[in-house]
Write an enzyme that holds these catalytic residues in place. Structure first.
Site, PDB file in Angstrom:
ATOM      1  N   GLN A   1       3.693  36.408  17.940  1.00 49.49           N
ATOM      2  CA  GLN A   1       4.393  37.684  17.732  1.00 49.49           C
ATOM      3  C   GLN A   1       5.849  37.419  17.359  1.00 49.49           C
ATOM      4  OE1 GLN A   1       2.971  40.699  21.001  1.00 49.49           O
ATOM      5  NE2 GLN A   1       2.746  38.620  21.825  1.00 49.49           N
ATOM      6  N   ASN A   2       6.223  36.141  17.358  1.00 56.43           N
ATOM      7  CA  ASN A   2       7.609  35.758  17.094  1.00 56.43           C
ATOM      8  C   ASN A   2       7.846  35.609  15.592  1.00 56.43           C
ATOM      9  OD1 ASN A   2       7.736  35.689  19.860  1.00 56.43           O
ATOM     10  ND2 ASN A   2       7.697  33.449  20.012  1.00 56.43           N
TER      11      ASN A   2
ATOM     12  N   HIS B   1       3.694  39.593  13.475  1.00 53.02           N
ATOM     13  CA  HIS B   1       4.866  40.462  13.272  1.00 53.02           C
ATOM     14  C   HIS B   1       5.775  39.927  12.179  1.00 53.02           C
ATOM     15  CE1 HIS B   1       4.284  42.125  17.616  1.00 53.02           C
ATOM     16  NE2 HIS B   1       3.416  42.609  16.752  1.00 53.02           N
TER      17      HIS B   1
ATOM     18  N   CYS C   1       5.778  41.849  -0.148  1.00 56.12           N
ATOM     19  CA  CYS C   1       5.510  43.077  -0.908  1.00 56.12           C
ATOM     20  C   CYS C   1       4.659  44.006  -0.048  1.00 56.12           C
ATOM     21  CB  CYS C   1       4.746  42.744  -2.203  1.00 56.12           C
ATOM     22  SG  CYS C   1       4.109  44.218  -3.033  1.00 56.12           S
TER      23      CYS C   1
ATOM     24  N   CYS D   1       0.951  44.526  -2.025  1.00 54.96           N
ATOM     25  CA  CYS D   1      -0.104  43.493  -2.165  1.00 54.96           C
ATOM     26  C   CYS D   1       0.028  42.362  -1.147  1.00 54.96           C
ATOM     27  CB  CYS D   1      -0.068  42.914  -3.586  1.00 54.96           C
ATOM     28  SG  CYS D   1       1.377  41.891  -3.922  1.00 54.96           S
TER      29      CYS D   1
ATOM     30  N   GLY E   1       4.185  33.389  27.158  1.00 53.47           N
ATOM     31  CA  GLY E   1       5.450  34.109  27.006  1.00 53.47           C
ATOM     32  C   GLY E   1       5.315  35.469  26.355  1.00 53.47           C
TER      33      GLY E   1
ATOM     34  N   ALA F   1       7.498  28.249  29.814  1.00 55.04           N
ATOM     35  CA  ALA F   1       6.541  27.541  28.948  1.00 55.04           C
ATOM     36  C   ALA F   1       6.960  26.095  28.719  1.00 55.04           C
ATOM     37  CB  ALA F   1       6.444  28.276  27.608  1.00 55.04           C
TER      38      ALA F   1
HETATM   39  N1  APR Z   1       8.539  30.883  29.202  1.00 49.68           N
HETATM   40  C1  APR Z   1       7.459  31.708  29.140  1.00 49.68           C
HETATM   41  N2  APR Z   1       7.539  33.053  29.227  1.00 49.68           N
HETATM   42  C2  APR Z   1       8.772  33.584  29.403  1.00 49.68           C
HETATM   43  C3  APR Z   1       9.945  32.793  29.492  1.00 49.68           C
HETATM   44  C4  APR Z   1       9.783  31.391  29.377  1.00 49.68           C
HETATM   45  N3  APR Z   1      10.851  30.568  29.458  1.00 49.68           N
HETATM   46  N4  APR Z   1      11.016  33.630  29.668  1.00 49.68           N
HETATM   47  C5  APR Z   1      10.519  34.885  29.691  1.00 49.68           C
HETATM   48  N5  APR Z   1       9.175  34.864  29.540  1.00 49.68           N
HETATM   49  C6  APR Z   1       8.234  35.979  29.495  1.00 49.68           C
HETATM   50  C7  APR Z   1       8.683  37.245  30.148  1.00 49.68           C
HETATM   51  O1  APR Z   1       8.318  37.226  31.525  1.00 49.68           O
HETATM   52  C8  APR Z   1       7.875  38.294  29.380  1.00 49.68           C
HETATM   53  O2  APR Z   1       6.607  38.509  29.993  1.00 49.68           O
HETATM   54  O3  APR Z   1       8.057  36.301  28.140  1.00 49.68           O
HETATM   55  C9  APR Z   1       7.665  37.655  28.017  1.00 49.68           C
HETATM   56  C10 APR Z   1       8.482  38.290  26.927  1.00 49.68           C
HETATM   57  O4  APR Z   1       8.016  39.606  26.762  1.00 49.68           O
HETATM   58  P1  APR Z   1       8.624  40.497  25.585  1.00 49.68           P
HETATM   59  O5  APR Z   1      10.100  40.354  25.560  1.00 49.68           O
HETATM   60  O6  APR Z   1       8.022  41.848  25.711  1.00 49.68           O
HETATM   61  O7  APR Z   1       8.107  39.775  24.257  1.00 49.68           O
HETATM   62  P2  APR Z   1       6.725  39.963  23.523  1.00 49.68           P
HETATM   63  O8  APR Z   1       5.588  40.036  24.484  1.00 49.68           O
HETATM   64  O9  APR Z   1       6.660  38.906  22.473  1.00 49.68           O
HETATM   65  O10 APR Z   1       6.910  41.390  22.802  1.00 49.68           O
HETATM   66  C11 APR Z   1       5.941  41.764  21.846  1.00 49.68           C
HETATM   67  O11 APR Z   1       7.391  43.560  21.163  1.00 49.68           O
HETATM   68  O12 APR Z   1       9.478  44.386  20.617  1.00 49.68           O
HETATM   69  C12 APR Z   1       8.300  43.893  20.112  1.00 49.68           C
HETATM   70  O13 APR Z   1       8.083  42.915  17.998  1.00 49.68           O
HETATM   71  C13 APR Z   1       8.521  42.649  19.299  1.00 49.68           C
HETATM   72  O14 APR Z   1       6.993  40.795  18.976  1.00 49.68           O
HETATM   73  C14 APR Z   1       7.627  41.606  19.963  1.00 49.68           C
HETATM   74  C15 APR Z   1       6.621  42.458  20.710  1.00 49.68           C
END
Ligand code: APR
Length: 262
Positions: free
Chosen positions: A114-115, A132, A140, A143, A201, A245
């Site tokens: 998702q990163n 994402h 584009c 397409c 994460g 992680a």
């Molecule tokens: N190692 C592993 N996990 C971690 C660490 C770490 N060092 N630090 C924080 N976390 C965890 C947090 O506990 C949390 O559960 O990572 C998670 C981050 O959650 P979010 O910030 O919600 O990120 P994500 O799940 O990727 O969000 C999904 O939301 O805003 C949108 O587009 C954005 O892709 C993103 C999507």
């Protein structure tokens, strides 16, 4: 049993599951890149925690006036500027390298991330779907053709696709924007083939990504959560590594090497 003993046991259990599985997929969220200096979105230090949830109509506004979006693109909100600043400095951390090593060993078939930070590619991973998008690319919206930012001359606003004439935007998926069809299709196929999903994460609250672990569970697969905090997926996870992680993923890879004698 000490906390360290419990973690060592969980690491071994996770490694055994990985070695015993035939199609391991990692579902990665912002938490993996926290140790690279990129803030997460939710939870402690999260951008949305700090600045509030963003406007969910970003894509709607883009479609209504793509030229204005391009003109305003450099400015952006405080959250956007903080994210861009951290992204520009970031390098892969031991968590990214552990996933790359697991792929090299043949035990990780695919990463659904998702990163948008491109750190999996910098770490050397190959089998990646960026649900994402990727901050270093343009796409584009008609397409789904994609180009590295530095290989697409922007000589008009909004830029248009040389392949189909569609409007071109950042590959990063905006709030309210449909997930690109090709990326979503790949995620669905990888999830259908998956018998063990590493949940690395992610807060598991944004769909459709958050639905993939439930699909894996329903088809009899295993879930391994790698997260210092609880998530909605904790109780259905078969193994929980309650750490950063970058701390436990390298230990899982080491244990996989020992178990598989590789
Ligand atoms: N190692 C592993 N996990 C971690 C660490 C770490 N060092 N630090 C924080 N976390 C965890 C947090 O506990 C949390 O559960 O990572 C998670 C981050 O959650 P979010 O910030 O919600 O990120 P994500 O799940 O990727 O969000 C999904 O939301 O805003 C949108 O587009 C954005 O892709 C993103 C999507």
């Amino acid at each position: 049993m000490t906390a360290e003993d419990a973690l060592a046991e969980a690491v071994e259990e996770a490694a055994r599951l990985v070695v015993a599985s035939s199609h391991v997929v990692a579902l990665v969220g912002a938490g993996l890149s926290v140790e690279s200096g990129i803030p997460p979105f939710r939870g402690p230090g999260g951008l949305w925690t700090k600045y509030g949830e963003p406007d969910m109509r970003g894509y709607e506004r883009f479609v209504s006036d793509p030229k204005q979006w391009w003109e305003e693109r450099i400015s952006g909100s405080a959250a956007y500027r903080e994210l861009v600043e951290s992204l520009s400095q970031a390098q892969p951390n031991p968590g990214h390298h552990a996933l790359k090593e697991l792929e090299d060993l043949g035990y990780l078939k695919h990463i659904i991330t998702q990163n948008i930070d491109n750190l999996h590619q910098v770490a050397g991973s190959h089998n990646i779907t960026e649900i994402h998008g990727n901050r270093t690319k343009l796409r584009c919206i008609t397409c789904n053709s994609r180009w590295p930012l530095d290989e697409f001359p922007i000589d008009e606003l909004p830029p248009h696709c040389p392949d189909c004439g569609g409007v071109v935007k950042s590959d990063t998926v905006m709030f309210g924007e449909p997930i690109p069809r090709d990326a979503l299709e790949e995620c669905i196929q990888q999830t259908a083939a998956c018998d063990c999903m590493l949940l690395v994460g992610t807060s598991a609250v944004v769909y459709p990504a958050a639905s993939f672990p439930a699909d894996v569970k329903m088809q009899g697969g295993k879930l391994i959560e790698v997260n210092p905090n609880e998530t909605p997926l904790t109780e259905t996870s078969d193994v929980v590594l309650r750490t950063a992680a970058g701390e436990s993923l390298p230990r899982v890879v080491q244990k996989v090497r020992e178990l598989a004698n590789v």
